[in-house]
Structures are given as structure tokens and as C-alpha cells.
Write a protein that holds these residues in place. Structure first.
Motif, PDB file in Angstrom:
ATOM      1  N   ALA A 156       0.847  -1.222  -0.068  1.00 53.18           N
ATOM      2  CA  ALA A 156       0.030  -0.183  -0.027  1.00 53.18           C
ATOM      3  C   ALA A 156       0.857   1.037   0.034  1.00 53.18           C
ATOM      4  CB  ALA A 156      -0.883  -0.018   1.216  1.00 53.18           C
ATOM      5  N   ASP A 157       1.895   1.060   0.645  1.00 52.53           N
ATOM      6  CA  ASP A 157       2.826   2.509   0.838  1.00 52.53           C
ATOM      7  C   ASP A 157       3.749   2.584  -0.392  1.00 52.53           C
ATOM      8  OD1 ASP A 157       1.603   3.470   2.812  1.00 52.53           O
ATOM      9  OD2 ASP A 157       2.843   2.470   4.510  1.00 52.53           O
ATOM     10  N   ASP A 158       3.925   1.541  -1.497  1.00 46.29           N
ATOM     11  CA  ASP A 158       4.632   1.660  -2.681  1.00 46.29           C
ATOM     12  C   ASP A 158       4.063   2.805  -3.427  1.00 46.29           C
ATOM     13  OD1 ASP A 158       6.553  -0.341  -1.735  1.00 46.29           O
ATOM     14  OD2 ASP A 158       5.053  -1.774  -2.840  1.00 46.29           O
ATOM     15  N   ILE A 159       4.806   3.428  -4.230  1.00 44.30           N
ATOM     16  CA  ILE A 159       4.146   4.703  -5.145  1.00 44.30           C
ATOM     17  C   ILE A 159       4.206   4.130  -6.259  1.00 44.30           C
ATOM     18  CG2 ILE A 159       5.087   6.723  -5.789  1.00 44.30           C
ATOM     19  CD1 ILE A 159       6.588   7.249  -3.151  1.00 44.30           C
ATOM     20  N   VAL A 160       3.305   4.367  -7.005  1.00 50.18           N
ATOM     21  CA  VAL A 160       3.090   4.230  -8.521  1.00 50.18           C
ATOM     22  C   VAL A 160       2.927   5.128  -9.557  1.00 50.18           C
ATOM     23  CG1 VAL A 160       2.051   1.708  -7.449  1.00 50.18           C
ATOM     24  CG2 VAL A 160       0.563   3.663  -8.261  1.00 50.18           C
ATOM     25  N   ALA A 161       3.273   4.928 -10.590  1.00 49.05           N
ATOM     26  CA  ALA A 161       3.212   6.016 -11.562  1.00 49.05           C
ATOM     27  C   ALA A 161       3.012   5.279 -12.975  1.00 49.05           C
ATOM     28  CB  ALA A 161       4.536   6.772 -11.746  1.00 49.05           C
ATOM     29  N   PRO A 162       1.794   4.870 -13.113  1.00 45.73           N
ATOM     30  CA  PRO A 162       1.518   4.068 -14.362  1.00 45.73           C
ATOM     31  C   PRO A 162       1.704   4.959 -15.773  1.00 45.73           C
ATOM     32  CG  PRO A 162      -0.713   4.491 -13.320  1.00 45.73           C
ATOM     33  CD  PRO A 162       0.397   5.091 -12.332  1.00 45.73           C
ATOM     34  N   HIS A 163       1.818   4.144 -16.693  1.00 46.71           N
ATOM     35  CA  HIS A 163       1.467   5.126 -17.995  1.00 46.71           C
ATOM     36  C   HIS A 163       0.011   5.307 -17.965  1.00 46.71           C
ATOM     37  CE1 HIS A 163       1.887   5.782 -22.278  1.00 46.71           C
ATOM     38  NE2 HIS A 163       1.717   4.422 -22.724  1.00 46.71           N
ATOM     39  N   PHE A 164      -0.087   6.432 -19.055  1.00 49.07           N
ATOM     40  CA  PHE A 164      -1.515   6.872 -19.079  1.00 49.07           C
ATOM     41  C   PHE A 164      -2.308   5.731 -19.849  1.00 49.07           C
ATOM     42  CE2 PHE A 164       0.065   8.275 -23.126  1.00 49.07           C
ATOM     43  CZ  PHE A 164      -0.979   8.009 -24.054  1.00 49.07           C
ATOM     44  N   ARG A 165      -1.970   4.929 -20.583  1.00 47.49           N
ATOM     45  CA  ARG A 165      -2.808   3.676 -20.831  1.00 47.49           C
ATOM     46  C   ARG A 165      -2.904   2.640 -19.835  1.00 47.49           C
ATOM     47  NH1 ARG A 165      -4.049   4.430 -26.351  1.00 47.49           N
ATOM     48  NH2 ARG A 165      -2.728   5.863 -27.363  1.00 47.49           N
ATOM     49  N   GLY A 166      -3.712   2.459 -19.056  1.00 44.89           N
ATOM     50  CA  GLY A 166      -3.729   1.619 -18.256  1.00 44.89           C
ATOM     51  C   GLY A 166      -4.046   1.910 -16.702  1.00 44.89           C
ATOM     52  N   ALA A 167      -3.733   3.622 -16.726  1.00 43.43           N
ATOM     53  CA  ALA A 167      -3.817   4.046 -15.101  1.00 43.43           C
ATOM     54  C   ALA A 167      -5.153   3.823 -14.545  1.00 43.43           C
ATOM     55  CB  ALA A 167      -3.447   5.666 -15.506  1.00 43.43           C
ATOM     56  N   GLY A 184      11.968  10.982  -8.507  1.00 44.23           N
ATOM     57  CA  GLY A 184      12.086  11.872  -7.538  1.00 44.23           C
ATOM     58  C   GLY A 184      11.363  11.390  -6.347  1.00 44.23           C
ATOM     59  N   ALA A 185      10.432  10.479  -6.341  1.00 43.87           N
ATOM     60  CA  ALA A 185       9.592   9.902  -5.543  1.00 43.87           C
ATOM     61  C   ALA A 185      10.637   8.590  -4.929  1.00 43.87           C
ATOM     62  CB  ALA A 185       8.208   9.560  -5.975  1.00 43.87           C
ATOM     63  N   ALA A 186      11.267   7.885  -5.737  1.00 45.02           N
ATOM     64  CA  ALA A 186      12.224   6.800  -5.299  1.00 45.02           C
ATOM     65  C   ALA A 186      13.342   7.639  -4.554  1.00 45.02           C
ATOM     66  CB  ALA A 186      12.827   6.214  -6.643  1.00 45.02           C
ATOM     67  N   LEU A 187      13.684   8.643  -4.755  1.00 46.11           N
ATOM     68  CA  LEU A 187      14.875   9.520  -4.228  1.00 46.11           C
ATOM     69  C   LEU A 187      14.450   9.704  -2.655  1.00 46.11           C
ATOM     70  CD1 LEU A 187      17.397  10.794  -3.640  1.00 46.11           C
ATOM     71  CD2 LEU A 187      16.787  12.801  -5.022  1.00 46.11           C
ATOM     72  N   HIS A 188      13.041  10.344  -2.680  1.00 40.67           N
ATOM     73  CA  HIS A 188      12.351  10.517  -1.372  1.00 40.67           C
ATOM     74  C   HIS A 188      12.326   9.312  -0.471  1.00 40.67           C
ATOM     75  CE1 HIS A 188       9.515  12.006   1.599  1.00 40.67           C
ATOM     76  NE2 HIS A 188       8.792  10.848   1.259  1.00 40.67           N
ATOM     77  N   LEU A 189      11.973   8.188  -0.874  1.00 45.62           N
ATOM     78  CA  LEU A 189      11.835   6.865  -0.297  1.00 45.62           C
ATOM     79  C   LEU A 189      13.236   6.453   0.310  1.00 45.62           C
ATOM     80  CD1 LEU A 189       9.465   4.871  -2.495  1.00 45.62           C
ATOM     81  CD2 LEU A 189       9.100   5.947  -0.394  1.00 45.62           C
ATOM     82  N   GLN A 190      14.246   6.614  -0.414  1.00 45.73           N
ATOM     83  CA  GLN A 190      15.718   6.385  -0.192  1.00 45.73           C
ATOM     84  C   GLN A 190      16.210   7.071   0.973  1.00 45.73           C
ATOM     85  OE1 GLN A 190      19.354   7.572  -2.503  1.00 45.73           O
ATOM     86  NE2 GLN A 190      19.485   5.347  -3.355  1.00 45.73           N
ATOM     87  N   GLN A 191      15.982   8.344   0.930  1.00 49.52           N
ATOM     88  CA  GLN A 191      16.542   9.466   1.971  1.00 49.52           C
ATOM     89  C   GLN A 191      15.739   9.138   2.952  1.00 49.52           C
ATOM     90  OE1 GLN A 191      15.888  13.087  -0.092  1.00 49.52           O
ATOM     91  NE2 GLN A 191      17.922  13.180  -0.859  1.00 49.52           N
ATOM     92  N   LYS A 192      14.342   8.712   3.169  1.00 48.35           N
ATOM     93  CA  LYS A 192      13.685   8.335   4.442  1.00 48.35           C
ATOM     94  C   LYS A 192      13.966   6.864   4.855  1.00 48.35           C
ATOM     95  CE  LYS A 192      11.006  12.107   4.604  1.00 48.35           C
ATOM     96  NZ  LYS A 192      10.908  13.059   5.709  1.00 48.35           N
ATOM     97  N   SER A 205      13.246   4.361   3.702  1.00 43.62           N
ATOM     98  CA  SER A 205      11.856   3.580   3.462  1.00 43.62           C
ATOM     99  C   SER A 205      12.335   2.297   2.964  1.00 43.62           C
ATOM    100  CB  SER A 205      10.833   4.373   2.877  1.00 43.62           C
ATOM    101  OG  SER A 205       9.923   3.299   2.684  1.00 43.62           O
ATOM    102  N   ASN A 206      11.528   1.111   3.254  1.00 47.87           N
ATOM    103  CA  ASN A 206      11.479  -0.181   2.558  1.00 47.87           C
ATOM    104  C   ASN A 206      10.845  -0.250   1.369  1.00 47.87           C
ATOM    105  OD1 ASN A 206      12.649  -2.834   2.314  1.00 47.87           O
ATOM    106  ND2 ASN A 206      10.677  -3.358   2.933  1.00 47.87           N
ATOM    107  N   ASN A 207      10.093   0.806   0.986  1.00 46.05           N
ATOM    108  CA  ASN A 207       9.178   1.019  -0.336  1.00 46.05           C
ATOM    109  C   ASN A 207       9.732   1.265  -1.432  1.00 46.05           C
ATOM    110  OD1 ASN A 207       7.151   1.967   2.317  1.00 46.05           O
ATOM    111  ND2 ASN A 207       6.292   0.269   1.114  1.00 46.05           N
ATOM    112  N   VAL A 208       9.229   1.255  -2.646  1.00 49.65           N
ATOM    113  CA  VAL A 208       9.883   1.286  -3.883  1.00 49.65           C
ATOM    114  C   VAL A 208       8.668   2.084  -4.670  1.00 49.65           C
ATOM    115  CG1 VAL A 208      10.964  -0.907  -3.734  1.00 49.65           C
ATOM    116  CG2 VAL A 208       8.702  -0.990  -4.959  1.00 49.65           C
ATOM    117  N   THR A 209       9.237   2.605  -5.937  1.00 43.85           N
ATOM    118  CA  THR A 209       8.682   3.406  -6.829  1.00 43.85           C
ATOM    119  C   THR A 209       8.285   2.435  -8.176  1.00 43.85           C
ATOM    120  OG1 THR A 209       9.003   5.542  -5.776  1.00 43.85           O
ATOM    121  CG2 THR A 209       7.977   5.306  -8.113  1.00 43.85           C
ATOM    122  N   VAL A 210       7.266   2.267  -8.717  1.00 39.22           N
ATOM    123  CA  VAL A 210       7.019   1.453  -9.987  1.00 39.22           C
ATOM    124  C   VAL A 210       6.608   2.468 -11.003  1.00 39.22           C
ATOM    125  CG1 VAL A 210       5.976  -0.533 -11.121  1.00 39.22           C
ATOM    126  CG2 VAL A 210       6.829  -0.703  -8.785  1.00 39.22           C
TER     127      VAL A 210
END
Length: 298
Positions: A27-38, A97-105, A107-112
């Protein structure tokens, strides 16, 4: 939705990429889908279908009150990155940028993040991949290669091999998969996410699929043959997955057909209700106009 909204950019034929790429994340992973399928990713992340449909039609039941295109930015939040501008490739930068934020925090979460083959030629994508590799960011990139950037074939537009070759040149782990094979996409994504969580850095998944519909609803599609489209219809990812479940004894053909019909009927009812809803006076103007309204009001 393609039967209800002329703005719709359908993702028919590409379902295995965005379902396999985004289903099952934390739930706390960050997602940035392609607009086809968002929109499908938004549903998987818990968005109410009626709210989603209202966003597509720009009516007041949407998350934004009808203030932007809900098909390309369905669920804006700190864990869901939509296409906030008309410039393709920006979501890759946002995701980096979101992945960088997770790294600096720490966090064990990822961005896809997913993007198309055409978008892969945007300079901001190369810059983002370079930064992700430099800093070993917890980022999974998925190239949703549907083989056409509007009307330009990827085989013409992409020089030097596949998009995955570009990633490898930057020191990013990369894998090429059959983008119409749901299990193959899931397996590649699971491996990539585990690697990112363990501090192994970014991975690029190059998923070769096919855009069954036109670039937009009224696209004359003069750039490809009906024979080519028909050949890819036989590789439809939904049919392939259903057949694999039937072969494994986990599903019957009658059940698959009945469930498909039932869900389609439910979504038609939801879409019709959303379409008849109250349209915002700002409907379809875009997020920048909404932001300006908010600034003035505050």
C-alpha cells in the motif's frame, strides 16, 4: 469506456503489462502508471469505480470535482502519480524523485513507473534513468512497448536496439519479457521489486505488447494493416491467461464468459450514471487550471 468517451486512449491488448506490473504491491509503494492503463491501476489501488468513472467524464463525483482528465490522472495522491501535464516523460521524472524521497527516508518501499515506447525517446527519461543508476534508487521502470507512438513504429523510432539496451548501458539491470504473458510480467516485476527493496538499485522491464485499438478513438489507423492487428488478436493477454487457468483446472470457459459479461454490465451501468452526472464548469480544463482556481480562492 471507449464506447462512452471520445477522449479515451484505450489500452486494449496491453492488460498484462499494467496488471502484472502493478498488482500486489504494498500500500505504501508509490506507483506512476503509463496513461494507458492508469485507470485499471487506480482500481487495483482501491479507487471506487463510480468515482473513477466520474473523473473520466469530468463530472462532480470525481476526486477533483471534474477539474481534470480522470483517464490520465485518476487518483492523485502521495502514493499515486498521474500524468499531470500533457508532456510525456514527466511521470518518469516524478517517479525518480519519489524513489529518491523513499531512499532518503530510509523506507523499505519502492516506486514502480511505466511509460510507452514513444516516451522512451524523451530526454527526461534518459536523465531520470541516469540519476536512478547513479544513486541506486529503489525504482522499477516498465517500458510498456505497444509498438506505436501514435503512428510511428517503435522499430523505426528506437535506434540502437531495445529500450532495455539503453538501460544496460547506464548500468541498470534490465530484462525483456513477453508483455502479453501475465505470469512473465509478474515474475519480472516481483524480482525487480525485491531487488529494489534490498538496495540493489533500479531495474528496467521491457515488456513487448501491442495496442489493439487506435491511438485515440477516431484514429483511422492507416499506418498498419488489418492483418497485423488480427495476428496480435490471437495473442490477447486476457484470453491467454484465461486459457492457462482453464488448462490448469482453476477456471471453466463458461465461468470465464459469465464473469466477463457480469463485470462488463456493471461497468456499463457505472459509466452511464457518471456520464449523466453534473459536469463541472471547469471540466476537462486540466490540473493547472484547477491549481490556479485553488490559488485564487485561498
Amino acid at each position: 469506456m471507449c464506447r462512452h468517451n471520445s477522449h479515451w486512449h484505450e489500452a486494449r491488448g496491453e492488460e498484462a503489462v499494467f496488471i502484472g506490473g502493478f498488482a500486489g504491491l504494498e500500500a505504501d509503494d508509490i506507483v506512476a502508471p503509463h496513461f494507458r492503463g492508469a485507470c485499471a491501476v487506480s482500481l487495483m489501488r482501491g479507487t471506487d469505480p463510480a468515482t473513477l468513472a466520474a473523473g473520466i467524464f469530468g463530472t462532480d463525483g470525481s476526486n477533483s470535482g471534474g477539474n481534470w482528465r480522470g483517464d490520465i490522472c485518476p487518483t492523485p495522491s502521495d502514493r499515486f502519480i498521474g500524468m499531470f501535464s500533457g508532456s510525456l516523460g514527466t511521470t518518469v521524472a516524478y517517479a525518480t524523485g519519489a524513489a529518491l524521497h523513499l531512499q532518503q527516508k530510509k523506507s523499505n518501499n519502492v516506486t514502480v513507473c511505466a511509460f510507452g515506447d514513444g516516451t522512451s525517446n524523451a530526454g527526461i527519461v534518459a536523465e531520470s534513468m541516469n540519476l536512478a543508476s547513479m544513486l541506486r534508487l529503489p525504482l522499477v521502470l516498465i517500458c510498456q512497448n505497444n509498438q506505436y507512438a501514435t503512428s510511428l513504429p517503435a522499430t523505426t523510432a528506437i535506434a540502437g536496439g531495445q529500450v532495455s539496451d539503453r538501460a544496460r548501458a547506464l548500468g541498470i539491470a534490465a530484462v525483456d519479457v513477453d508483455g502479453n504473458d501475465l505470469e512473465a510480467v509478474i515474475n519480472a516485476r516481483v524480482t525487480a521489486v525485491e531487488r529494489a527493496r534490498d538496495g540493489g538499485g533500479p531495474t528496467l522491464i521491457h515488456a513487448l505488447t501491442y495496442r489493439m485499438g487506435g491511438h485515440y478513438m477516431n484514429d483511422p489507423e492507416t499506418y498498419r494493416s488489418s492483418e497485423e492487428v488480427a495476428a496480435w488478436e490471437s495473442l490477447d493477454p486476457i484470453i491467454r491467461f484465461a486459457q492457462s487457468l482453464i488448462a490448469a483446472g482453476e477456471l471453466t470457459a463458461d465461468t470465464a464468459a459469465a464473469e466477463t459479461e457480469s463485470v462488463t454490465e456493471q461497468m456499463d451501468i457505472i459509466a452511464a450514471a457518471a456520464k449523466e452526472g453534473l459536469a463541472s464548469e471547469h471540466s476537462m480544463r486540466g490540473p493547472s487550471a484547477f491549481a490556479e482556481d485553488w490559488r485564487v480562492a485561498s
